[in-house]
Motif scaffolding. Structure first.
Motif, PDB file in Angstrom:
ATOM      1  N   HIS A 506      50.205  32.070  32.068  1.00 51.45           N
ATOM      2  CA  HIS A 506      50.987  31.084  32.866  1.00 51.45           C
ATOM      3  C   HIS A 506      49.962  29.950  33.337  1.00 51.45           C
ATOM      4  N   SER A 507      49.086  29.630  32.975  1.00 48.23           N
ATOM      5  CA  SER A 507      48.160  28.660  33.270  1.00 48.23           C
ATOM      6  C   SER A 507      47.685  28.986  34.838  1.00 48.23           C
ATOM      7  N   LEU A 508      47.507  29.956  35.108  1.00 49.44           N
ATOM      8  CA  LEU A 508      47.120  30.431  36.580  1.00 49.44           C
ATOM      9  C   LEU A 508      45.765  30.785  36.501  1.00 49.44           C
ATOM     10  N   GLU A 509      44.791  30.358  37.346  1.00 46.19           N
ATOM     11  CA  GLU A 509      43.420  30.897  37.749  1.00 46.19           C
ATOM     12  C   GLU A 509      43.426  32.104  38.620  1.00 46.19           C
ATOM     13  N   LEU A 510      43.039  33.265  37.940  1.00 45.30           N
ATOM     14  CA  LEU A 510      42.948  34.453  38.813  1.00 45.30           C
ATOM     15  C   LEU A 510      41.252  34.703  39.218  1.00 45.30           C
ATOM     16  N   ARG A 511      41.351  34.736  40.522  1.00 51.37           N
ATOM     17  CA  ARG A 511      39.989  34.964  41.062  1.00 51.37           C
ATOM     18  C   ARG A 511      39.780  36.315  41.693  1.00 51.37           C
ATOM     19  N   VAL A 512      38.673  36.992  41.780  1.00 48.42           N
ATOM     20  CA  VAL A 512      38.387  38.511  42.015  1.00 48.42           C
ATOM     21  C   VAL A 512      37.346  38.425  42.922  1.00 48.42           C
ATOM     22  N   PRO A 513      37.258  38.282  44.114  1.00 45.88           N
ATOM     23  CA  PRO A 513      36.069  38.287  45.048  1.00 45.88           C
ATOM     24  C   PRO A 513      35.251  39.805  44.990  1.00 45.88           C
ATOM     25  N   PHE A 514      36.060  41.054  44.849  1.00 43.27           N
ATOM     26  CA  PHE A 514      35.369  42.200  44.819  1.00 43.27           C
ATOM     27  C   PHE A 514      34.408  42.436  43.680  1.00 43.27           C
ATOM     28  N   CYS A 515      34.528  41.279  42.642  1.00 42.71           N
ATOM     29  CA  CYS A 515      33.612  41.441  41.620  1.00 42.71           C
ATOM     30  C   CYS A 515      32.549  40.456  41.811  1.00 42.71           C
ATOM     31  N   ASP A 516      32.168  40.075  42.980  1.00 42.62           N
ATOM     32  CA  ASP A 516      31.123  39.259  43.256  1.00 42.62           C
ATOM     33  C   ASP A 516      29.729  39.979  43.372  1.00 42.62           C
ATOM     34  N   HIS A 517      28.718  39.467  42.603  1.00 48.35           N
ATOM     35  CA  HIS A 517      27.537  40.339  42.628  1.00 48.35           C
ATOM     36  C   HIS A 517      26.823  40.536  43.654  1.00 48.35           C
ATOM     37  N   GLN A 518      26.912  39.683  44.733  1.00 45.44           N
ATOM     38  CA  GLN A 518      26.266  39.835  45.963  1.00 45.44           C
ATOM     39  C   GLN A 518      27.090  40.776  46.652  1.00 45.44           C
ATOM     40  N   LEU A 519      28.379  41.118  46.754  1.00 46.46           N
ATOM     41  CA  LEU A 519      28.967  42.114  47.271  1.00 46.46           C
ATOM     42  C   LEU A 519      28.856  43.463  46.685  1.00 46.46           C
ATOM     43  N   LEU A 520      28.733  43.510  45.181  1.00 49.56           N
ATOM     44  CA  LEU A 520      28.305  44.675  44.626  1.00 49.56           C
ATOM     45  C   LEU A 520      27.083  45.236  45.251  1.00 49.56           C
ATOM     46  N   ALA A 521      26.079  44.258  45.199  1.00 48.38           N
ATOM     47  CA  ALA A 521      24.700  44.589  45.792  1.00 48.38           C
ATOM     48  C   ALA A 521      24.982  45.356  47.125  1.00 48.38           C
ATOM     49  N   SER A 522      25.692  44.851  47.967  1.00 44.02           N
ATOM     50  CA  SER A 522      25.911  45.231  49.337  1.00 44.02           C
ATOM     51  C   SER A 522      26.485  46.845  49.243  1.00 44.02           C
ATOM     52  N   ALA A 523      27.494  47.011  48.481  1.00 41.96           N
ATOM     53  CA  ALA A 523      28.316  48.175  48.232  1.00 41.96           C
ATOM     54  C   ALA A 523      27.446  49.212  47.682  1.00 41.96           C
ATOM     55  N   LEU A 524      26.438  48.766  46.745  1.00 40.13           N
ATOM     56  CA  LEU A 524      25.695  49.842  46.233  1.00 40.13           C
ATOM     57  C   LEU A 524      24.349  50.351  47.309  1.00 40.13           C
TER      58      LEU A 524
END
Length: 642
Positions: A506-524
């Motif tokens: 549908h020509s919509l850009e979808l963004r996924v903040p939970f998949c940010d590598h800096q957030l991942l480092a914090s989660a781990l």
């Protein structure tokens, strides 16, 4: 956001133009193409950053470096300022231009400075070398293939944001039998392979260097690199740091020159994103629900309304009674490859609704993998304790499970989960987890395939082995291993693939903040036992969000982005399923035995068992095959059966 494609080796402008025509939905606003000896780069653009000046492909000051980008570089403004201070001259304010100057300044080492979702190609004229790159967690796709070429190296490398455009250059593409087996096992074709022989996708965090007759793949990032031996000093410190980093992450994902919205499911993940988004101003939110009286248990409308009211959003709610028979072919076409996670259907629908108001939307995809949102994570934790029982006891319980645990034919089959847990409790943890996340019924593992299919599989068929990634994840905790496995498989190959294709349809850009590598480092840095503290899914995250998200949301059970597929297959889709999966159709395709399909239909229609996923996967495969076998251009596409 864009769709990109190109050829390295030869420079066939007409071919790239045909490929671009099959990417218009990804970038309806404009088209760009650059051709020189040894390369042709193409881009279809959806204007998001610098709408007036962000045309692609982009070049550096002297035209020696060119780039096309699909995605967004969220820290492009800081990078741009740094590069200007180092003497680089910019002609636009778009993020793509940052890539050519960063490459010019730092080469491949510059990849470590990028924060975003991206798949891009860079051409270095002086080195006669190209670089294809995919982002760290696999948010944006990039497919490629090689063929004999007419250029000086004798080899062409073709690339594209989606599979169908590559078929313009590969008219004799053949389906891989092993891909069919993998698809019916997992409901998707696991990367880096694809449904076609000789066509691959870059892994998350992988780059491909192409030049001087060489094609070399290398990983510039692996998620385990984000693991840290240092843990937070206290739980309260961990919570404070999570909230701070999550806030920064969501705010970074709001960079845009066009309207931005949010898919609001009513769950914890989208609620958390909304809490941070509204700090920057009013938010447009979008929710879908189902109108049929029998489907009310699948609705999250009440929780979404609660959140919309609490945060004062501009809320759009669509109550759907979709023509599912007409919808399915569009969903299958939008994916462009066999894909049977039925969550693609509501994702397609909510994207359609959102695109009427915004060009960019945020989603909560990835929260489950980072913070422990799936019941199977609690299951593998319990399984590790269950294994302390004597093996003989577990084997006896496994043999008793078939009559003691009666499965349900509904979408939420808790007794079926218990049965599978006990049946496989005598196996290794890795093997148990594999069986929980695959879809071929245990009693059909050796009888599902036709004779021709068994002969076509490389070494004959055997049930897929547990992923080595489970045991390779550097942790002794089975929950950690399960989440590490999902980060590298289910997240990029299922959820992110689905989110990208269904929004881009549908020509919509979808963004996924939970998949940010800096957030991942914090989660781990948060131990797995703390992430599921109190045997509660996302226990840590729920606790950290207290005071930011309404308590009614934090205390609600996990819903999931589910659809009433089991009922649809017994009612709305019953006739369609019978047509697509008739004995004649199954024999003509030649993958599985008609007996297996008849068994699935009988079990499901009787209500003895919920076989919705297996039936849906076969229906999608047939619909995709019908579409893929149709001529789409000159030369015509030819896809051969087994």
């Amino acid at each position: 956001m864009c769709g990109i494609c190109g050829i390295i080796g030869s420079s066939e402008e007409a071919l790239v133009s045909r490929m671009l025509r099959r990417l218009v939905h990804r970038g309806p606003d404009e088209q760009g193409l650059h051709r020189e000896s040894g390369v042709t780069l193409g881009a279809r653009r959806l204007r998001v950053i610098d709408p007036a000046g962000g045309q692609q492909p982009v070049q550096n000051e002297n035209g020696s470096v060119w780039a096309v980008l699909n995605g967004e570089i969220y820290n492009y403004r800081a990078l741009r300022q740094d590069l200007i201070e180092r003497g680089h001259r910019f002609t636009s304010r778009c993020d793509t231009e940052v890539l050519v100057h960063l490459y010019e300044q730092e080469g491949i080492a510059g990849l470590s400075r990028l924060r975003g979702m991206f798949a891009f190609a860079i051409w270095d004229r002086e080195r006669q070398e190209a670089l294809l790159v995919r982002d760290r967690l696999g948010i944006k796709p990039l497919y490629y293939a090689t063929r004999s070429g007419s250029g000086s190296t004798g080899t062409d490398v073709l690339f594209s944001s989606e599979l169908p455009p590559l078929l313009e250059a590969l008219p004799d593409a053949r389906i891989r039998p092993q891909a069919i087996a993998d698809y019916l096992t997992s409901l998707y074709v696991p990367g880096p392979d694809t449904i076609y022989e000789g066509v691959y996708q870059l892994r998350p965090g992988e780059a491909l260097r192409v030049g001087q007759g060489r094609v070399e793949a290398f990983r510039y990032y692996r998620p385990e690199q984000s693991l840290s031996s240092s843990q937070w000093t206290t739980v309260e410190e961990a919570k404070e740091q999570f909230v701070e980093i999550f806030r920064d992450t969501v705010h970074a994902h709001l960079v845009s020159d066009v309207p931005v919205g949010l898919f609001l499911s009513g769950g914890v993940d989208s609620a958390a994103v909304l809490a941070m988004m509204q700090e920057r101003g009013p938010v447009k939110t979008f929710t879908i629900g189902y109108g049929h009286p029998k489907d009310q248990s699948y609705n999250e409308l009440a929780n979404a309304r609660l959140l919309a009211t609490h945060f004062g959003t501009d809320h759009t709610e669509a109550i759907l009674q979709p023509d599912i028979r007409g919808l399915l072919p569009r969903v299958v076409e939008g994916m462009g490859e066999p894909f049977a996670d039925s969550s693609a259907i509501p994702t397609y629908l909510v994207s359609e609704v959102a695109r009427r108001s915004v060009t960019v939307a945020l989603s909560g995809i990835g929260g489950d993998e980072l913070f422990g949102g799936y019941p199977r994570y609690l299951g593998i934790r319990l399984a590790s304790y269950y294994q302390t029982l004597p093996r003989a006891v577990r084997s006896w319980l496994a043999s008793s499970a078939s009559w003691a645990c009666r499965e349900s034919g509904t979408g939420r089959d808790h007794m079926g989960r218990l049965k599978r847990f006990v049946e496989h409790g005598h196996r290794s943890l890795a093997e148990q987890y594999r069986r929980w996340t695959t879809f071929i019924p245990a009693e059909w593992e050796t009888g599902i395939w036709s004779g021709a299919m068994r002969d076509a599989l490389p070494h004959g068929y055997s049930p897929s082995r547990p992923s080595a990634l489970f045991d390779q994840w550097p942790s002794d905790n089975p929950m950690d291993r399960a989440m590490g496995l999902d980060l590298q498989t289910y997240l990029p190959d299922d959820l992110l693939r689905m989110g990208d294709r269904m929004s881009m349809a549908h020509s919509l850009e979808l963004r996924v903040p939970f998949c940010d590598h800096q957030l991942l480092a914090s989660a781990l840095r948060v131990s797995p036992s703390l992430r599921l503290s109190g045997w509660q899914l996302k226990g840590f995250m729920r606790s950290a969000l207290r005071g930011l998200v309404p308590e009614a949301i934090l205390s609600a059970p996990k819903q999931g982005f589910m659809i009433p597929l089991a009922r649809w297959l017994r009612e709305d889709l019953r006739e369609m399923a019978q047509d697509l999966l008739s004995d004649a159709a199954i024999r003509r395709r030649g993958y599985v035995t008609p007996e297996y399909v008849r068994w699935l239909m009988a079990e499901h229609q009787s209500g003895r068992r919920n076989c919705a996923d297996q039936l849906y996967a076969l229906m999608v495969l047939e619909l995709w095959y019908e579409r893929a076998s149709q001529p789409v251009s000159e030369p015509a596409l030819a896809v051969e059966a087994l």
